[in-house]
Each structure stands twice: as structure tokens, then as C-alpha cells.
Design a protein around this motif. Sequence first.
Motif, mmCIF file in Angstrom:
data_model
loop_
_atom_site.group_PDB
_atom_site.id
_atom_site.type_symbol
_atom_site.label_atom_id
_atom_site.label_comp_id
_atom_site.label_asym_id
_atom_site.label_seq_id
_atom_site.Cartn_x
_atom_site.Cartn_y
_atom_site.Cartn_z
ATOM 1 N N SER A 81 -2.259 -23.970 -3.363
ATOM 2 C CA SER A 81 -1.319 -24.292 -2.288
ATOM 3 C C SER A 81 -2.035 -24.428 -0.963
ATOM 4 O O SER A 81 -1.566 -25.100 -0.063
ATOM 5 N N ARG A 82 -3.175 -23.787 -0.860
ATOM 6 C CA ARG A 82 -3.909 -23.805 0.402
ATOM 7 C C ARG A 82 -3.082 -23.218 1.549
ATOM 8 O O ARG A 82 -3.191 -23.640 2.686
ATOM 9 N N ASN A 83 -2.195 -22.313 1.192
ATOM 10 C CA ASN A 83 -1.394 -21.648 2.205
ATOM 11 C C ASN A 83 -1.784 -20.178 2.307
ATOM 12 O O ASN A 83 -1.961 -19.506 1.300
ATOM 13 N N ILE A 100 -3.315 -15.299 16.564
ATOM 14 C CA ILE A 100 -2.892 -16.337 15.624
ATOM 15 C C ILE A 100 -3.741 -17.586 15.803
ATOM 16 O O ILE A 100 -4.169 -18.213 14.840
ATOM 17 N N ASP A 104 -5.798 -19.371 12.940
ATOM 18 C CA ASP A 104 -5.539 -20.779 12.632
ATOM 19 C C ASP A 104 -6.809 -21.608 12.676
ATOM 20 O O ASP A 104 -7.035 -22.459 11.821
ATOM 21 N N THR A 108 -7.900 -23.590 9.417
ATOM 22 C CA THR A 108 -7.822 -25.047 9.467
ATOM 23 C C THR A 108 -9.168 -25.664 9.112
ATOM 24 O O THR A 108 -9.240 -26.631 8.349
ATOM 25 N N GLY A 111 -9.500 -25.921 5.535
ATOM 26 C CA GLY A 111 -8.491 -26.652 4.783
ATOM 27 C C GLY A 111 -7.263 -25.845 4.402
ATOM 28 O O GLY A 111 -6.501 -26.253 3.546
ATOM 29 N N TYR A 112 -7.089 -24.699 5.016
ATOM 30 C CA TYR A 112 -5.904 -23.886 4.734
ATOM 31 C C TYR A 112 -4.863 -24.030 5.842
ATOM 32 O O TYR A 112 -5.181 -24.472 6.948
ATOM 33 N N SER A 113 -3.625 -23.672 5.505
ATOM 34 C CA SER A 113 -2.558 -23.667 6.491
ATOM 35 C C SER A 113 -1.940 -22.280 6.573
ATOM 36 O O SER A 113 -2.010 -21.508 5.628
ATOM 37 N N ILE A 114 -1.311 -22.041 7.718
ATOM 38 C CA ILE A 114 -0.673 -20.741 7.956
ATOM 39 C C ILE A 114 0.816 -20.816 7.651
ATOM 40 O O ILE A 114 1.488 -21.734 8.090
ATOM 41 N N ILE A 115 1.294 -19.848 6.874
ATOM 42 C CA ILE A 115 2.738 -19.612 6.829
ATOM 43 C C ILE A 115 2.998 -18.390 7.685
ATOM 44 O O ILE A 115 2.505 -17.305 7.404
ATOM 45 N N LEU A 116 3.757 -18.606 8.759
ATOM 46 C CA LEU A 116 3.899 -17.578 9.788
ATOM 47 C C LEU A 116 5.190 -16.787 9.613
ATOM 48 O O LEU A 116 6.256 -17.351 9.390
#
Lengths: 398, 398
Positions: A81-83, A100, A104, A108, A111-116
Motif C-alpha cells: 500500500s505504501r501507506n 509531521i 512526510d 515521500t 515513495g510512501y504516503s502518510i495516513i494522518l
Amino acid sequence: MKNGEQLKYSRLADELKKKILDGVYRPGEKIPSENELAADYQISRHTVRKALDLLTREGYVYAEHGRGTFCSELAHRGKDSRNIAVVMTYLSDYIFPRVIQGIDQVLTENGYSIILKNTSNSRTVEARCLEELLQKDIEGLIIEPSKSDIFCKHGTLYEKLDQNGIPYVFIQGCFAQMEDKPQVRMDDYMGGYLVTRHLLDLGHQNIMGIFKADDTQGRERHRGYVAALQEAGIFYNPELVVWFHTEDRASKPVSAVREIVARRKLADGVVCYNDLTAMKVIKTLEEEGLRVPDDISVTGYDNSFIAENFRIKLTTIAHPHEKLGETAAALLLDLIRGQSENAVRQVVMEPELIIRESTRAKETEKKLLSGQTDEQTSERRYEAACPMTGWKQKGDLC
Amino acid sequence: MKNGEQLKYSRLADELKKKILDGVYRPGEKIPSENELAADYQISRHTVRKALDLLTREGYVYAEHGRGTFCSELAHRGKDSRNIAVVMTYLSDYIFPRVIQGIDQVLTENGYSIILKNTSNSRTVEARCLEELLQKDIEGLIIEPSKSDIFCKHGTLYEKLDQNGIPYVFIQGCFAQMEDKPQVRMDDYMGGYLVTRHLLDLGHQNIMGIFKADDTQGRERHRGYVAALQEAGIFYNPELVVWFHTEDRASKPVSAVREIVARRKLADGVVCYNDLTAMKVIKTLEEEGLRVPDDISVTGYDNSFIAENFRIKLTTIAHPHEKLGETAAALLLDLIRGQSENAVRQVVMEPELIIRESTRAKETEKKLLSGQTDEQTSERRYEAACPMTGWKQKGDLC
DNA sequence: TTCAATTTGTTCGTATGTATC
DNA sequence: GGATACATACGAACAAATTGA
């Protein structure tokens, strides 16, 4: 189905899955071709394909046209998921945005994203967040525990994370029973020591302490405060120490300061839990007719926006801000990539004293301290060290 | 494949998908049986099944054993990730944390989570973000466009969002060619008008304007500035207007102010793009020996932390902060739930003038304005209205 | 209730296309 | 080029669930 138990394709899928999990097929290794499997299991190639389709979707294998079907790497198994979930106590207040920001940036880049998520520092909300996140496809978790000083009831949720192989990193503080878990935090003991020592060096003797009771940071800063007083041979006066909680954080420091001023206690310095507290304390002191820093010195903590931009610039402890987030993110990525076996799993960041306008030497001491004007506006930084822990010294203080 | 274009099963899948999206098959309705489709399209039933398998996995249809295959409800279509992407220009600076806070509050209440991205106000990064998000499972998107005044090259990415049925809401500003899209923003034209009108009412005649050139907000605030001057019958002096860009935002306002002071231009007021600019301008003016507000009045914009806590409290325009985020999130949820057919799709939030210490009436005007002392510390708020747009008036100004 | 028609689900067999080695 | 392996496609059969006569 004549076969009372199961469908052929799902039976094959289960057997192959078992072999993969048992290590019969190693990650990256080629598994038997479709035709071989069809022959081995005495089923049609079409059925084999259906089974492999299942395993592909579940992430256990991947097919390459013309080459064969291969066992997936452990890392790719299941999730891609890269999350990364980031659970903070507050989002907009104070220093959190910069933490944060730091998280981030590193994520980033990789290649990952943040679920906040934010918990409003509530234990209940934190549990709900974790449950919600367990439903989602996350590869890791960075969490600032809420009310970290209260016993953690929902350890089962962290166990579930462990079971699912989702690594997590604590920041700022951590539950007592999780002390061995990966974490990134400041040395708040040292920070509390540094500000208190600074006030002592300026000649102050009656130093108030205002701390937050329900998190690790507050407790540690208080410990540092006590250590500095002890070192200076000063009697610890409980009447000068104020504890507040999340619930009464707005009112308690203000009322406590008023009370102490009203009782004509001889406080000449105040060590505050953080910059926000310090700002409130200064405003209250001024309302009571005292001048900061002329009559009384006040220290903050965190070097937040307030410290630099409040009318009276605050002497404070530098918070790593972005750096804290960056470090936590980097540590989590190590864990995800399984490079943490023998690597560092805990990082303690060194505090730094920043001297600005909210503290000043007592009149009686001024003669002794030469070469310093009262009008200094440029800030000075010291990485001082506590002799009790044997750290090396930087700067000329301490 | 002999057929140069496409595989049969994916061609059928695409056609069926199109019919579903076009409303030929209504949600809950039965679509033709596998045998019928095989006959219609002159392909084997097996191929039909493969196509339907795709659509099932994408959530467009579901099959019921013995009954048939049915078109999914809109709600179930595709996603139930409960993730909403939030793409901002900056995360930690200034007002953004509070906007995110507002978004998070509404989304959390409704069981959604935020996937957070930041673009550093770079068009390239924004495109990369969108591509990344298209790979993920998101149900909607809230985006603050980067450098919103520059032509948007990557409209195709937004088309893809449309194709995938992912609704999106612009906040703060929006690309010119997207003006009809759902969006939530402030009435920056009105805000620019209000601050300028305020300075005019205080008796100022030579009013500098410092605006950001590469976003909608800057352009709109400038338009309001011009409108107020026109209304007052004052000649628009281009020499008093400064445009800066993201790249030179740190240096340009400072150098421009220095230059104007050096040339002995008769500025007695400055309308600034935002609070941060105002703070820099005030510092620069003071370095040049001018006093604010005694010699020259300065206005900010956004009512950020700076406005309230800077040494000289800023007269500014209230930014909705959390409210902006909350409104955007609520609008997006409406879009997701398909309740937007005849509902509001665009929200323009009214600005509010907050008068503090950075503006003061000119000496010559003071005699005319009675009942106001110079020492006022309590702030005053006005929701003033621009006569040119016919808004109703609140407060006693304007 | 039974039964037949319809429809999806599973399985087998076969053929051909295409990528890899 | 030939062998191997996955990808696409067609045809056929039967199983299981549903529906309605």
C-alpha cells in the motif's frame, strides 16, 4: 461437488500457500510450471491457473510471461500500500506540524504516503484510531502516545500490530510497559536539568516548576529540575511545584501563579513545561504587576514559534521539530525493510539551551557576570551537559 | 493478438463499464447473462466470465449464484477504502495546520481518514502526487493548487480523477480553467477591499500594496485593493504596488520597502499580502527608522498566530482556518455520497476585518474621529461590506 | 411440493499467441 | 530456432442456486 470437502482450485491454492509459508518454496524461487502442477495434481491446467490467480491476488506469487511463476519476497507479501499511519495527539497546535513535516519529507522521498490521525490526547480515541488502522492497508505506524503516563489498557491492539507484522515507532514518549519498543524521543530529563541549571547560574534560588502530570515529558522534565536543584544543594520546595493535567491545562498554571504571587512567595524564576505555558505564565505575572525578566525569569521548552515571536522572546530548550520526525520515519523504514536486527532501535535526541530575553541574572549577580549587556537581542545557544550523566560539554555554560 | 487493438475480455469489460457509468445499467439492475453476452459479442462464455471477473473485482458488478450478475450500488462501486487524499502546498507553515485540523475533524466524524501530501507549492511535485494517489484507493480529494495562477498543464490528471469517479474539491484557490469545479475559498477580493478601505477611512492616501503574483489569492486581494482606491477616487500608482513570487518571497518585499523608503516616497499605509509579509515589512520599516503605526499603518491578512502575538498586533483579515477545512470536507462528503446534483458546489467564505495595533488614524484625521483612544488594546471586529457588490453591512465601519 | 428453465460456478480439453532462455 | 512457460481464447460439460410455472 462430489468431493465433500473443497473445490479443486482452492485446495491447490491452499497447498501451495502452505508450502510457501513453510519455506518449501523460498522467496524469489520459481515454483513448478502450470503444466507440471496440472500433471502432479492430476487436474487441468485451467484449474491450476485459477489457483495461481488467487495466490497472485493475495500476493504470495507473481508470474512472469515466458519465465515462470515465482514466490514473492516476504516484503511484498500482502501489502504494498505504501501507506504509513501517523497518529499524533494534536495536529495544528504548536510543534506538531513541523514534526509531521519531517516525517512526510522522509517518507515521500521513499515513495510512501502518510495516513494522518489525531487523538486529541484521548486514550479512547487512540484505541479507535488503531482499530480503524488495523482494517486498512498500512505498512507501518508512527505514534505519539496520548497521555503517555497513564497505564496503557489497549496493549492488545499493539499485539495485533505485531501479529500482522506491522512495525511501529513511538515518538515523544512511550508507555512504561513498552520501553523496549522502537522509539525516538528527546532527553527531557536533560532538558529539564538545563533550564533549571541556567536559572541557578543566573543567581536565582527560589525556582517554581510547572509541569504536566500526565505524560512522560512532564515527569522527565521534572526529574531534571529536581536533579539541578539537588546538585546546587537547594532544598526542594513542594510548594513551588505545580502539576497540571490535559483537562486543566488552560486554568491551572494561571491560577497557581496567581496564588503564589498572592501569597508573597519569593519565587525569582519559573521553569515551565513548555513555551505555551511560559507565555501564559508571563502574561499572568505581568497582570500581577511583575516584570519579566527584571523581577522574575521564566523559561519555556520546545523552541516553538511562540518562543521566537512572543513579545518577550523566550529562553527555551530547542526541540528537534522536523529532525524528530525525520529520525522516526527513517527508523520505521529500517524496520519495514527488516534492517533493524542489529541496528539502532531507540534514538534519544540531545536538547539544546537557547537563551533569549525571558531570563536575566539577578541584580546581585550582575556584577559578577561581566561582558554581558542587558540589551542583547541576538540569541545564544549552548549544548550544555549534565555532570551527573557524564556527557561531554559544549559551549561555555555549565 | 491478431486484433491489433485490444484483448477481447478487457474490451468487453470496458464496454460494460461504460454502459454502467452512462447509466444504461442502473444500480441494482441485472445485466445480461453470461450466455447472452457471449452471443451478443460473439465471444465464448469463458471470455465473458473473465471480463465480469475484472468488473467484479473493481466493484462495478456483483454476481449471485443462480440469479444473475447485477450492477453495483453507486456507494459500493470500487472503493470502500475510507481514505481521502489531502494535498496542500505546505504542511507546517502558517495557517495550513489549522485547515488540515478542520478537514480531519469532519472526516474523522464520518469514518474517513486523511492521506496527507504536500507539494512545496511546486507544480511538478503536485503532478507526481496526483499520479501516486491515482494508484491508491482514495474516495475523494481535497487539493490546494500550487502556484494557482500559472496555467495548469496537467489537466489530464484531473480528467483521470473524473473517469475514475473520484470527486475533488479545491480549497484556497483554483486553476482558471477549473472555475466551475467544486471549491471552497475566501472572498479575497472583498478582503483586499476591506483592508484598503480601512486604511482610507483612517485618512491614508498613499497606500502601498504588496501582493503575491503567482496565486489566485494575491491577484484577488490586489483587485480588492484597486477597487477600494477607485471608489475613493484615488489615482492608482503602479510605483506603490509590489509583486513578489514564491521564489523571492523572502527578499522582494523587504527590498521593495527599503527602496520606496529610500526614494522618499510618501507612503503612509501598506496593504500586505499576508501576516508574514506584514511582519517582515514592519521590521524593515522600523530598521529604516519609521514607527508603526505612528508614521505608517500596515495591514496583514489571515489572522494567523503572528497577528495576535507579534510585538505590534496586526490589523488583519480573519481567515476561516478550521472552518475552511471543515467546509471543504463537508462538501467533498456530499459529492462522494452523490448528494451534490442540485446542492451547492462552490462556497465563498466572507472575510472579516480585525482591527488591532498596526493601523492608526492619521494625525489630521484624529480630531474627526471621536470616542477612540490610542491606547486601545482590545481588538475590534467588523464584517464590513463593499457597496459595489451590495452586501449587507455589519458593524459601524464602511 | 415438484420440476424445469435459467443462471452462475467449476472443471476439463484444446488451440494459439507471445515472451524468455 | 526450438523448447519452455505464461496469456488468451474457444468449446463443452456438469454442479449448484434460484425462480417461477
